[in-house]
Every structure is written in structure tokens, then in C-alpha cells.
Design an enzyme around this catalytic site. Structure first.
Site, PDB file in Angstrom:
ATOM      1  N   SER A   5      31.345  65.166  92.951  1.00  0.00           N
ATOM      2  CA  SER A   5      30.170  64.492  93.528  1.00  0.00           C
ATOM      3  C   SER A   5      30.474  63.028  93.811  1.00  0.00           C
ATOM      4  O   SER A   5      29.583  62.250  94.136  1.00  0.00           O
ATOM      5  CB  SER A   5      28.972  64.596  92.567  1.00  0.00           C
ATOM      6  OG  SER A   5      29.306  64.029  91.319  1.00  0.00           O
ATOM      7  N   TYR A  53      20.123  70.436  80.934  1.00  0.00           N
ATOM      8  CA  TYR A  53      20.962  70.088  82.090  1.00  0.00           C
ATOM      9  C   TYR A  53      21.626  71.333  82.670  1.00  0.00           C
ATOM     10  O   TYR A  53      22.113  72.200  81.942  1.00  0.00           O
ATOM     11  CB  TYR A  53      22.045  69.074  81.693  1.00  0.00           C
ATOM     12  CG  TYR A  53      22.910  68.687  82.885  1.00  0.00           C
ATOM     13  CD1 TYR A  53      22.523  67.684  83.752  1.00  0.00           C
ATOM     14  CD2 TYR A  53      24.087  69.388  83.164  1.00  0.00           C
ATOM     15  CE1 TYR A  53      23.286  67.361  84.871  1.00  0.00           C
ATOM     16  CE2 TYR A  53      24.859  69.070  84.279  1.00  0.00           C
ATOM     17  CZ  TYR A  53      24.452  68.059  85.127  1.00  0.00           C
ATOM     18  OH  TYR A  53      25.202  67.753  86.229  1.00  0.00           O
ATOM     19  N   SER A 107      18.506  55.535 130.259  1.00  0.00           N
ATOM     20  CA  SER A 107      18.962  56.899 130.485  1.00  0.00           C
ATOM     21  C   SER A 107      20.328  56.845 131.143  1.00  0.00           C
ATOM     22  O   SER A 107      20.584  55.978 131.969  1.00  0.00           O
ATOM     23  CB  SER A 107      17.978  57.641 131.386  1.00  0.00           C
ATOM     24  OG  SER A 107      18.608  58.747 131.999  1.00  0.00           O
ATOM     25  N   ASN A 127      25.175  63.794  80.617  1.00  0.00           N
ATOM     26  CA  ASN A 127      23.825  64.231  80.988  1.00  0.00           C
ATOM     27  C   ASN A 127      22.802  63.108  80.828  1.00  0.00           C
ATOM     28  O   ASN A 127      21.975  62.879  81.719  1.00  0.00           O
ATOM     29  CB  ASN A 127      23.412  65.451  80.148  1.00  0.00           C
ATOM     30  CG  ASN A 127      24.347  66.629  80.378  1.00  0.00           C
ATOM     31  OD1 ASN A 127      25.182  66.585  81.274  1.00  0.00           O
ATOM     32  ND2 ASN A 127      24.207  67.666  79.572  1.00  0.00           N
ATOM     33  N   THR A 176      -9.954  61.083 119.963  1.00  0.00           N
ATOM     34  CA  THR A 176      -9.882  62.279 119.125  1.00  0.00           C
ATOM     35  C   THR A 176      -9.389  63.384 120.054  1.00  0.00           C
ATOM     36  O   THR A 176      -9.710  63.381 121.254  1.00  0.00           O
ATOM     37  CB  THR A 176     -11.253  62.662 118.524  1.00  0.00           C
ATOM     38  OG1 THR A 176     -12.153  62.983 119.593  1.00  0.00           O
ATOM     39  CG2 THR A 176     -11.859  61.538 117.694  1.00  0.00           C
ATOM     40  N   HIS A 177      -8.597  64.280 119.515  1.00  0.00           N
ATOM     41  CA  HIS A 177      -7.970  65.336 120.342  1.00  0.00           C
ATOM     42  C   HIS A 177      -7.183  64.740 121.502  1.00  0.00           C
ATOM     43  O   HIS A 177      -7.002  65.394 122.526  1.00  0.00           O
ATOM     44  CB  HIS A 177      -9.023  66.315 120.887  1.00  0.00           C
ATOM     45  CG  HIS A 177      -9.998  66.787 119.851  1.00  0.00           C
ATOM     46  ND1 HIS A 177      -9.797  67.903 119.080  1.00  0.00           N
ATOM     47  CD2 HIS A 177     -11.181  66.254 119.440  1.00  0.00           C
ATOM     48  CE1 HIS A 177     -10.824  68.061 118.245  1.00  0.00           C
ATOM     49  NE2 HIS A 177     -11.669  67.065 118.435  1.00  0.00           N
ATOM     50  N   GLN A 202      23.157  67.976  89.822  1.00  0.00           N
ATOM     51  CA  GLN A 202      24.004  67.078  90.595  1.00  0.00           C
ATOM     52  C   GLN A 202      23.507  66.980  92.049  1.00  0.00           C
ATOM     53  O   GLN A 202      23.755  65.991  92.726  1.00  0.00           O
ATOM     54  CB  GLN A 202      25.438  67.596  90.550  1.00  0.00           C
ATOM     55  CG  GLN A 202      26.428  66.777  91.337  1.00  0.00           C
ATOM     56  CD  GLN A 202      27.856  67.179  90.999  1.00  0.00           C
ATOM     57  OE1 GLN A 202      28.324  66.920  89.900  1.00  0.00           O
ATOM     58  NE2 GLN A 202      28.529  67.827  91.927  1.00  0.00           N
ATOM     59  N   LYS A 238      14.790  54.583 133.965  1.00  0.00           N
ATOM     60  CA  LYS A 238      14.196  54.868 132.657  1.00  0.00           C
ATOM     61  C   LYS A 238      14.337  53.739 131.657  1.00  0.00           C
ATOM     62  O   LYS A 238      15.349  53.063 131.583  1.00  0.00           O
ATOM     63  CB  LYS A 238      14.837  56.132 132.049  1.00  0.00           C
ATOM     64  CG  LYS A 238      14.462  57.423 132.731  1.00  0.00           C
ATOM     65  CD  LYS A 238      12.967  57.735 132.656  1.00  0.00           C
ATOM     66  CE  LYS A 238      12.534  58.093 131.250  1.00  0.00           C
ATOM     67  NZ  LYS A 238      13.103  59.379 130.833  1.00  0.00           N
ATOM     68  N   GLU A 253      10.892  57.139 118.750  1.00  0.00           N
ATOM     69  CA  GLU A 253      11.129  58.586 118.712  1.00  0.00           C
ATOM     70  C   GLU A 253      11.954  58.972 117.494  1.00  0.00           C
ATOM     71  O   GLU A 253      11.723  60.009 116.867  1.00  0.00           O
ATOM     72  CB  GLU A 253      11.845  59.043 119.988  1.00  0.00           C
ATOM     73  CG  GLU A 253      10.959  58.961 121.219  1.00  0.00           C
ATOM     74  CD  GLU A 253      11.740  59.257 122.493  1.00  0.00           C
ATOM     75  OE1 GLU A 253      12.498  60.227 122.530  1.00  0.00           O
ATOM     76  OE2 GLU A 253      11.588  58.491 123.458  1.00  0.00           O
TER      77      GLU A 253
HETATM   78  N1  ARG Z   1      28.142  64.659  88.266  1.00  0.00           N
HETATM   79  C1  ARG Z   1      27.200  65.214  87.347  1.00  0.00           C
HETATM   80  C2  ARG Z   1      25.768  65.046  87.908  1.00  0.00           C
HETATM   81  O1  ARG Z   1      25.602  64.295  88.793  1.00  0.00           O
HETATM   82  C3  ARG Z   1      27.299  64.510  86.051  1.00  0.00           C
HETATM   83  C4  ARG Z   1      26.871  65.300  84.874  1.00  0.00           C
HETATM   84  C5  ARG Z   1      27.848  66.319  84.523  1.00  0.00           C
HETATM   85  N2  ARG Z   1      27.500  66.916  83.287  1.00  0.00           N
HETATM   86  C6  ARG Z   1      28.046  68.066  82.934  1.00  0.00           C
HETATM   87  N3  ARG Z   1      27.679  68.532  81.799  1.00  0.00           N
HETATM   88  N4  ARG Z   1      28.902  68.697  83.695  1.00  0.00           N
HETATM   89  O2  ARG Z   1      24.843  65.693  87.482  1.00  0.00           O
END
Ligand code: ARG
Length: 487
Positions: free
Chosen positions: A44, A338, A298, A131, A176-177, A343, A304, A311
Site C-alpha cells: 500500500s 483489524y 473547442s 493496527n 422550479t422545474h 487497507q 466555442k 462541468e
Molecule cells: N498497510 C496496512 C493498512 O493500511 C497496515 C496494517 C497492517 N496490519 C496487519 N496486521 N497486516 O491497513
């Protein structure tokens, strides 16, 4: 390959090599190095890298607390803290180097601490799990995100308020509408958005309070056998309170839902404002035009000039609504405590906050530079049909029940439309043919400025009401700013 590896049981030597290659914080338990494909899939780091500064701040507070309860000696604490400070500097100058085996920013920081401080780094994680660590980091980030969003909201509110004050008595049709309905003022219309964003600010302020709770000290899920001083850590990191239940603390992401949900509704409001700008800047309305610096062209049609920013504000609301659904869906059905699914909380939260912040800032700019064509608005508001209700209310003032008045005026409207005339073309005799309750004042109802002045009920678009709303809007902006300051 040795028989040990083939049977899935690594020799002590292979375990050591596995640890060396991946430097996993949990390598002791596992007997083979992690597959690179698993590393790639589970990492991650690309997303949670931005938690780096918070991670280091959390670790420094944790280490100081460990020193305080005697788990670390003064020398150990000094070494760890020096390493963490060096990492903070690397992170802030963007020279912090990740290594392929880093699972997330938390393990990357710990790996770097080993490189800088040596084996003493192994004492930092005492009484802590990733965690409670990741939940703490994310809450620190979340509090700041709420502050940034509140500041941006206040900026947009203030700009809307400034433009409203410029056009306090400028009549325009209200719809309205998407059909012309009754006369309002440009100020009244803009101030409606100040109200919407004020409600968003209340929601974000509440999300900030929800985020302001320290999970650290909850361990993996069941606290610790060590006498951790959680209040001290909370104080040091500026958290208002400590989480009361260690299981809830590591599994809870409600604060992230609160923020994402507040962002989703804020974006829905931005989308509606964006849609108004798109409509108003069309030739059909002609109520607004953007300076060239804030419009787009455009590639094909030379004539344009488009309101792409508006938008995109409208279009990106879909993304943030999606972020909210993604986050709620991650949480749904997760058993305590957890689970790695958690993650997946970060991408939607980060995206919701980034998109909302950028949109609020861009819209603030667009609202401050947009040119309102108040003559075109007045012209459209001069459509006599907009006063049909006022004509009916004139009869009500003369004692006619509203339903009857509505049907009398409705019939007059139908006749004039069929004859290609407008209500303003009728003389008193014609009005009196429809109802003898009409007096001479009926033919004077069709001036849009006078129509505006008639609507001075509290909350209405009349000038006195709008003056009160402007005062209120100033208070709302101040309230948003106070919320941003944590008040
Ligand atoms: N990268 C993990 C998260 O964002 C960290 C926690 C990982 N904990 C574990 N017990 N594997 O949640």
C-alpha cells in the site's frame, strides 16, 4: 533446491536469507520469502506514503512515552528519536527512499530506522501494532484534512457572500422545474449556496471531532500487558481523547466515512453550483460569462467558449459519491477487529478529500471572476408571467380564497397566452372582467424591482430580508473559520 524448501519448511539458513531479502517485520513466523507478486499485490506504499510525517510524529510520541514508563533508557530513546527526526527530514525534503520489500509507509519508516539507528530500532514497536499505528496515523491526517476542507469551504462561502453583497437587489427569475417561476435576486440565489456550504461545514466539523480520538495503546486488538501511558501520548499528539475500547479502536473507520460522506454531499452542492454556471453561461440564459482565463475552447468549433471547470465540478461529484460507496462497502461485513481489507480505506478517503479540496478552491476562483449580466437577468425577470402568483395573492388580500384566486388568474393566463399577449398588456377593465375584486393596483404589479420588494418575508428574496441574510452569512463564514481552528 533443498528438500526443506520443497517440502515448504525452510532451513534456518533459508529463513535468514528470506528475512534479509524482504526485511519483513513479521518474517520470523514465515519460512519462505514472500513472492514478489504477493508483495506487489499487498503493498500500500504508493497510497499511504503521504502518511509518513504523521507516522513519524506518532512514533516519536510513542517512544517518548516508552521512555517515560521506563521501557527505553535515555540513551535508547535519544538514538531512536534522532533516527526518527532524520527520517522526518528525509520525508519532508522528498529524499526518503523506499525499498522493494517495504509493505507500507509504517514498515518503510521502521526499516529506515534500523538503517539509521541500528538494533535499538527494534525497541520502538514495543506495545504497539501496525493496527493501532495505522489508525492513529490516519486520524492525524484526517483531522488536518477536515481543517483544510473547512478553510476552503469558508473561502467559497466568503466569495459567494461578496458577490451576493454586490448584487443585493438585482432581480432575476427564480426557477422550479427549470421553468421561470417567481422573481428572486441574484444575492438571494447565491446566498442559498452559502447555506448549503454552512451545513457541509457543520458535518465536517463533526467529522473532525470523530477523528480526534487516539487509538494508540490498543495494540493489535487487545491492548498491552505494559503500563502504557495513553493519555500522555494523546496529549503529545493533540488528541482530544483516547479510544475507549481497543477492539473498536483498531477496527473503526467511521471517522473516514464521516469525512467522505461530508465530502460527497459537499461535492453534490458543488455540482449543483457548477450546473448553474453551465446553464447561466449558455446563450439561452446569457446570465453569466467567464473570463477567457477561466474558460476553455473547442478543438473543432472556433466559436466555442466552454465552462469546463464548472462541468468538471459537476462530473467529479460522481467520483466522490463513488468513494463513499467504496468505503462503506469495504467496512460492511468485516468481523472485528483489524482485517487487511481496511487497507482499502485510504484511497477513497484521500481521493474524496483531494477532489473536494481542489473543487472548492477552483469554484471559489470561478465565482470571484465570473461576470454576472444583471441586465439580462433583469430582462428575464421582467417576464410578466412571473407575477401571476402575486396577482392571485392580490385577490387573496381582497378576501378571495387562494384556490379560487389561482383558478381565476390561471384562466386569465390561458386567455392571454392564446391571444399572444402578456399579463402586463391587460388593462383594468379586462382584469375586472375576470374578477370584480381587482382594483387599479393590479396593473402596477409587473415591475420586477417592485416584485422583489414585496417579498420581504423572513427568508425571502426582498432587499431587507437579503440584508439580514448577508449578516447571517457573515456569521456563518465566521463559524466555518472557527470550526477550521478546531473550535
Ligand atoms: N498497510 C496496512 C493498512 O493500511 C497496515 C496494517 C497492517 N496490519 C496487519 N496486521 N497486516 O491497513
Amino acid at each position: 533446491m533443498s528438500s526443506g524448501a520443497r517440502s515448504g519448511v525452510a532451513t534456518p539458513d533459508q529463513r535468514a536469507r528470506g528475512r534479509a531479502r524482504t526485511a519483513k517485520v513479521w518474517a520470523g513466523r514465515l519460512s519462505a520469502p514472500t513472492s514478489e507478486r504477493v508483495e506487489t499485490y499487498t503493498s500500500s506504499l504508493a497510497v499511504d506514503r503521504r502518511l509518513g510525517a504523521d507516522d513519524v510524529a506518532g512514533s516519536r510520541a510513542h517512544a517518548r512515552m516508552l521512555r517515560g514508563i521506563g521501557v527505553l533508557t535515555a540513551a535508547q530513546h535519544r538514538a531512536i528519536d534522532a533516527g526518527l527526526r532524520a527520517i522526518a527530514a528525509e520525508l519532508s525534503s522528498d529524499v526518503f527512499a523506499v525499498s522493494p520489500g517495504d509493505e507500507d509507509i509504517h514498515t518503510a519508516v521502521e526499516r529506515r530506522l534500523f538503517e539509521l539507528a541500528g538494533p535499538v530500532a527494534g525497541m520502538l514497536h514495543t506495545g504497539r501494532s501496525r493496527n493501532d499505528q495505522v489508525a492513529t496515523d490516519l486520524r492525524m491526517w484526517a483531522r488536518r484534512a477536515c481543517t483544510d476542507l473547512l478553510v476552503a469551504l469558508a473561502g467559497l462561502q466568503e466569495t459567494l457572500l461578496t458577490r451576493a453583497a454586490e448584487h443585493r437587489t438585482a432581480p432575476m427569475p427564480g426557477y422550479t422545474h427549470l421553468q421561470r417561476a417567481q422573481v428572486v435576486s441574484l444575492a438571494h440565489h447565491l446566498l442559498a449556496y452559502v447555506e448549503m456550504f454552512a451545513r457541509d461545514a457543520v458535518r465536517l466539523g463533526a467529522a473532525r471531532v470523530a477523528s480526534d480520538e487516539l487509538p494508540l495503546g490498543s495494540g493489535a486488538l487487545a491492548g498491552s500487558t505494559l503500563p502504557l501511558d495513553r493519555d500522555r501520548v494523546a496529549d503529545e499528539l493533540g488528541f482530544g481523547r483516547i479510544a475507549a475500547n481497543s477492539m473498536d479502536a483498531v477496527a473503526d473507520r467511521d471517522f473516514a466515512v464521516d469525512i467522505t460522506s461530508a465530502c460527497a454531499l459537499t461535492m453534490v452542492h458543488c455540482s449543483r453550483l457548477g450546473e448553474e454556471l453551465v446553464l447561466w453561461s449558455s446563450a439561452e440564459f446569457g446570465f453569466a460569462s467567464l473570463p477567457d482565463s477561466h474558460a476553455t475552447g473547442s478543438s473543432l468549433m472556433p466559436q466555442k467558449k466552454n465552462a469546463d471547470v464548472a462541468e468538471l465540478a459537476r462530473g467529479r461529484s460522481g467520483r466522490v459519491v463513488g468513494d463513499l460507496v467504496a468505503l462503506l462497502t469495504v467496512l460492511k461485513g468485516l468481523p472485528l477487529t483489524y482485517n487487511r481489507d481496511l487497507q482499502e480505506d485510504k484511497e477513497p478517503l484521500f481521493d474524496a478529500v483531494d477532489t473536494t479540496l481542489a473543487t472548492l478552491r477552483m469554484l471559489t476562483e470561478v465565482i470571484s471572476v465570473v461576470h454576472f449580466d444583471i441586465d439580462a437577468m433583469r430582462q428575464a425577470a421582467s417576464d410578466p408571467a412571473l407575477q401571476a402568483t402575486d396577482v392571485a395573492e392580490l385577490l387573496v388580500a381582497g378576501g378571495v380564497p387562494f384556490r379560487e384566486a389561482h383558478s381565476i388568474v390561471g384562466a386569465v393566463v390561458a386567455q392571454t397566452v392564446a391571444a399572444g399577449r402578456t399579463l402586463a398588456d391587460l388593462d383594468l377593465a379586462e382584469w375586472r372582467a375576470a374578477s370584480e375584486r381587482f382594483d387599479a393596483s393590479v396593473v402596477r404589479l409587473f415591475d420586477p424591482d417592485a416584485a422583489l420588494r414585496r417579498r420581504d418575508v423572513p427568508g425571502g428574496p426582498g432587499p431587507r430580508s437579503v440584508t439580514r441574510q448577508l449578516t447571517r452569512a457573515r456569521a456563518l463564514v465566521a463559524r466555518t473559520r472557527r470550526a477550521a481552528a478546531g473550535g
